[in-house]
Design an enzyme around this catalytic site. Structure first.
Site, PDB file in Angstrom:
ATOM      1  CG  ASN A 152      15.990  -2.029 -27.926  1.00  0.00           C
ATOM      2  OD1 ASN A 152      16.268  -1.723 -29.049  1.00  0.00           O
ATOM      3  ND2 ASN A 152      16.844  -3.189 -27.208  1.00  0.00           N
TER       4      ASN A 152
ATOM      5  CG  ASP B 143      21.083  -3.574 -20.415  1.00  0.00           C
ATOM      6  OD1 ASP B 143      22.300  -3.889 -20.966  1.00  0.00           O
ATOM      7  OD2 ASP B 143      21.090  -2.294 -20.291  1.00  0.00           O
TER       8      ASP B 143
ATOM      9  N   PRO C  72      24.328 -11.787 -20.596  1.00  0.00           N
ATOM     10  CG  PRO C  72      24.878 -13.484 -22.076  1.00  0.00           C
ATOM     11  CD  PRO C  72      23.603 -13.078 -21.425  1.00  0.00           C
TER      12      PRO C  72
ATOM     13  CB  ILE D  32      27.625  -9.616 -26.732  1.00  0.00           C
ATOM     14  CG1 ILE D  32      26.395 -10.251 -26.367  1.00  0.00           C
ATOM     15  CG2 ILE D  32      28.562 -10.200 -27.761  1.00  0.00           C
ATOM     16  CD1 ILE D  32      25.590 -10.058 -27.654  1.00  0.00           C
TER      17      ILE D  32
ATOM     18  CG  PHE E  13      27.576   1.515 -31.509  1.00  0.00           C
ATOM     19  CD1 PHE E  13      28.458   0.680 -32.302  1.00  0.00           C
ATOM     20  CD2 PHE E  13      27.111   2.533 -32.320  1.00  0.00           C
ATOM     21  CE1 PHE E  13      29.005   0.617 -33.242  1.00  0.00           C
ATOM     22  CE2 PHE E  13      27.455   2.891 -33.433  1.00  0.00           C
ATOM     23  CZ  PHE E  13      28.421   1.721 -34.183  1.00  0.00           C
TER      24      PHE E  13
ATOM     25  CE  LYS F 107      27.897   2.213 -21.887  1.00  0.00           C
ATOM     26  NZ  LYS F 107      26.634   2.502 -22.604  1.00  0.00           N
TER      27      LYS F 107
HETATM   28  O1  C5P Z   1      26.006  -1.281 -21.328  1.00  0.00           O
HETATM   29  P1  C5P Z   1      25.459  -0.747 -22.695  1.00  0.00           P
HETATM   30  O2  C5P Z   1      24.124  -1.558 -23.208  1.00  0.00           O
HETATM   31  O3  C5P Z   1      25.082   0.810 -22.671  1.00  0.00           O
HETATM   32  O4  C5P Z   1      26.676  -0.907 -23.634  1.00  0.00           O
HETATM   33  C1  C5P Z   1      26.429  -0.715 -24.992  1.00  0.00           C
HETATM   34  C2  C5P Z   1      27.142  -1.508 -26.049  1.00  0.00           C
HETATM   35  O5  C5P Z   1      27.347  -2.755 -25.601  1.00  0.00           O
HETATM   36  C3  C5P Z   1      26.681  -1.580 -27.297  1.00  0.00           C
HETATM   37  O6  C5P Z   1      27.733  -1.875 -28.294  1.00  0.00           O
HETATM   38  C4  C5P Z   1      25.967  -3.021 -27.173  1.00  0.00           C
HETATM   39  O7  C5P Z   1      26.021  -3.485 -28.474  1.00  0.00           O
HETATM   40  C5  C5P Z   1      26.910  -3.842 -26.366  1.00  0.00           C
HETATM   41  N1  C5P Z   1      26.332  -4.713 -25.534  1.00  0.00           N
HETATM   42  C6  C5P Z   1      26.463  -5.978 -25.705  1.00  0.00           C
HETATM   43  N2  C5P Z   1      25.876  -7.004 -24.822  1.00  0.00           N
HETATM   44  C7  C5P Z   1      24.853  -6.465 -23.899  1.00  0.00           C
HETATM   45  C8  C5P Z   1      24.801  -5.354 -23.640  1.00  0.00           C
HETATM   46  C9  C5P Z   1      25.395  -4.420 -24.656  1.00  0.00           C
HETATM   47  O8  C5P Z   1      27.100  -6.442 -26.520  1.00  0.00           O
HETATM   48  N3  C5P Z   1      24.331  -7.496 -23.021  1.00  0.00           N
END
Ligand code: C5P
Length: 398
Positions: free
Chosen positions: A208, A276, A304, A306, A324, A338
Site C-alpha cells: 500500500n 488486511d 491477524p 494486531i 489509526f 472502529k
Molecule cells: O481495520 P483497519 O485496517 O482500518 O484498522 C487500522 C488500524 O488497525 C491501524 O492502527 C492499523 O495499524 C491496525 N491494524 C493492525 N493489524 C491489522 C490491520 C490493522 O494492527 N491486521
C-alpha cells in the site's frame, strides 16, 4: 551531570572548530567521556595533538587506518557512544548526512550509527540560508536529529547573520537536556509503522502507499520525551528515527509476531498500514504467462488484526493502546465504530482520500477519538502532529 555518558564528538572543518577544544573540556568537566573524530578539513583548523590532549582520548581520523579497524571497527565506534555530537556541523557534513553519503570516517560513522545525533551548525550566513541547507536541515530534524543553534552575529568572514556556532555553554546545556529525564523516561512504547508486503511470488507482492512518515515521526517524538521505543516497521520509504530499537519486518504475520515478542510495554501505537489479506497460494517460484491467456487465481486469507489482538489481551495489555483509522468516507463515524470494534483506547483518524494528499505526504489532519469523544487537530506537518500525540500519550501515562 553527564557522568558515565560517552560522547562521540565529530569536529567538522570550519573556523569554529577551535571552539570544540573548549567544548571537550567542558563536557569532561561534567563527567562525560569524549571520543573525538576529526574530519580532514577540521585538521586544517585544529591539530590532532591538541584535540587528543583536551579530549584525554585517542583521536580517530581515518576510515582506512587498519590499526584503528583492528582495535575498534567504525561500526562499533559509531554505536559505542550514548550521543554523537557534530560540532561544528558544516554545510558539507549536513549535506552528507541528509543525503546518506559516507565517504570518510565522520560521514560513515553518522550513517552506521543507531545512537541519537545532535548537530551544532556553523557556516557562512548565505550557506545557512541556502535552500539546499534548509532542505537538508528539514530532512535531518525530521529524522530525529537535534539541532543546536546556530546563533546570529558577526562572522569570521566579515558578514553578519545566523550561522555562528552556538556558545559552548549552550551546546553543553543542550547535551545535558538530551540526557535529562523526560516524562516518558523508563516507559516502553511499541510503535508499528510503514506498509506490509504480502508476497504473491518471489518477486511480486501486495503493498500500500504508506510511507512510514507518520510512524517514524511519532517514534522520534516519543524518544524525545525519554521513552524506550521498539519500532516495528514494514518496508517503509522513510528511515527509522535515531534512538529507537528497530525491528524490520515484511508481512503482517511477521509484524504480529514482533509486536507480541516486544511485550510488555506501557503503550502501543499502531501506525502501520497493515495489509488486511495475504495470499495463501503464493508461488515459490516466479509466476509466468503460459501463452494461453489464463489468469492467476489468487486465494486470500485474512491477516491477524494486531491492534485488536493486543487491545483485547488478558495479560500484558499495554496501559494505552492507540490505533489509526485511515478512511476515505465518514471518517469520524467510521473511526468511532472502529475504536469500539477493536477495543483500543484511542483511534487517531485521518482522511486519506487522494485529494487530501495526506497518504505519503508531509502533512496530516487528525481527529483523536477517545472514550470522551473526538478532538480534531488543525492540519499540520506530520512532525507536529507526532509531537502533540506524544505529549498526549505522556499525559495519559503519568
Ligand atoms: O481495520 P483497519 O485496517 O482500518 O484498522 C487500522 C488500524 O488497525 C491501524 O492502527 C492499523 O495499524 C491496525 N491494524 C493492525 N493489524 C491489522 C490491520 C490493522 O494492527 N491486521
Amino acid at each position: 551531570m553527564l557522568a558515565g555518558k560517552r560522547i562521540l564528538l565529530i569536529i567538522g572543518g570550519g573556523i569554529a572548530a577551535y571552539k570544540s577544544l573548549d567544548l571537550m573540556r567542558r563536557l569532561r568537566d561534567q563527567g562525560a567521556t569524549v571520543v573525538p573524530v576529526l574530519t580532514r578539513a577540521a585538521e586544517e583548523f585544529v591539530t590532532p595533538l591538541s584535540v587528543a590532549a583536551l579530549a584525554g582520548h585517542k583521536v580517530y581520523r581515518d576510515l582506512f587506518d587498519l590499526n584503528e579497524e583492528a582495535e575498534m571497527g567504525h561500526i562499533q565506534l559509531s554505536r559505542s557512544a550514548d550521543l554523537i555530537l557534530v560540532a561544528p556541523a558544516t554545510a558539507d557534513l549536513m549535506g552528507k548526512m541528509a543525503n546518506g553519503l559516507a565517504n570518510d570516517l565522520a560521514s560513515t560513522l553518522l550513517m552506521a550509527t543507531d545512537t541519537p545525533v545532535m548537530i551544532a551548525p556553523a557556516m557562512n550566513v548565505r550557506m545557512w540560508e541556502h535552500p539546499a541547507t534548509r532542505r537538508n536541515l528539514a530532512t535531518l530534524t525530521g529524522g530525529g536529529i537535534t539541532c543546536v543553534g546556530p546563533e546570529e552575529g558577526a562572522m569570521a568572514c566579515g558578514e553578519f547573520g545566523p550561522g555562528r556556532l552556538s556558545e559552548v555553554d549552550q551546546i553543553v546545556a543542550a547535551v545535558a537536556d538530551h540526557f535529562a529525564d523526560g516524562p516518558l523516561t523508563g516507559r516502553h512504547v511499541i510503535v508499528t509503522s510503514g506498509p506490509t508486503h504480502e508476497p504473491i511470488d518471489p518477486v511480486r507482492y501486495i503493498a500500500n502507499r504508506s510511507s512510514g512518515a507518520q510512524g517514524s515521526a511519532i517514534a522520534a517524538a516519543l524518544v524525545a520525551l525519554g521513552a524506550k521505543v521498539t519500532f516495528i516497521t514494514g518496508p517503509a520509504s522513510v528511515a527509522p528515527p535515531a534512538g529507537v530499537d528497530v525491528v524490520a519486518v515484511e508481512t503482517a504475520q511477521a509484524m504480529y509476531d514482533a509486536v507480541h515478542a516486544a511485550l510488555p510495554a506501557d503503550a502501543a501505537i499502531f501506525a502501520a498500514a497493515v495489509a488486511d489479506w495475504r495470499v495463501t497460494n503464493a508461488s515459490g517460484s516466479k509466476m509466468k504467462k503460459d501463452g494461453s491467456g489464463s489468469l492467476p487465481q489468487l486465494e486470500f486469507a485474512q491477516n491477524p488484526d494486531i491492534l485488536a489482538t493486543i487491545s483485547q489481551l488478558e495479560e500484558h495489555r499495554p496501559e494505552l493502546v492507540v490505533g489509526f483509522a485511515a478512511e476515505t468516507d465518514d471518517v469520524i463515524a467510521n473511526a468511532t465504530l472502529k475504536r469500539a470494534r477493536k477495543g483500543c483506547d484511542w483511534i487517531v483518524a485521518n482522511d486519506v482520500s487522494p485529494e487530501t494528499g495526506i497518504m505519503g505526504g508531509a502533512e496530516n489532519a487528525v481527529t483523536v477519538i477517545t472514550a470522551e469523544g473526538g478532538e480534531s487537530w488543525p492540519r499540520a506537518g506530520k512532525d507536529e502532529v507526532a509531537r502533540n500525540l506524544a505529549a498526549k500519550i505522556a499525559k495519559a501515562l503519568t
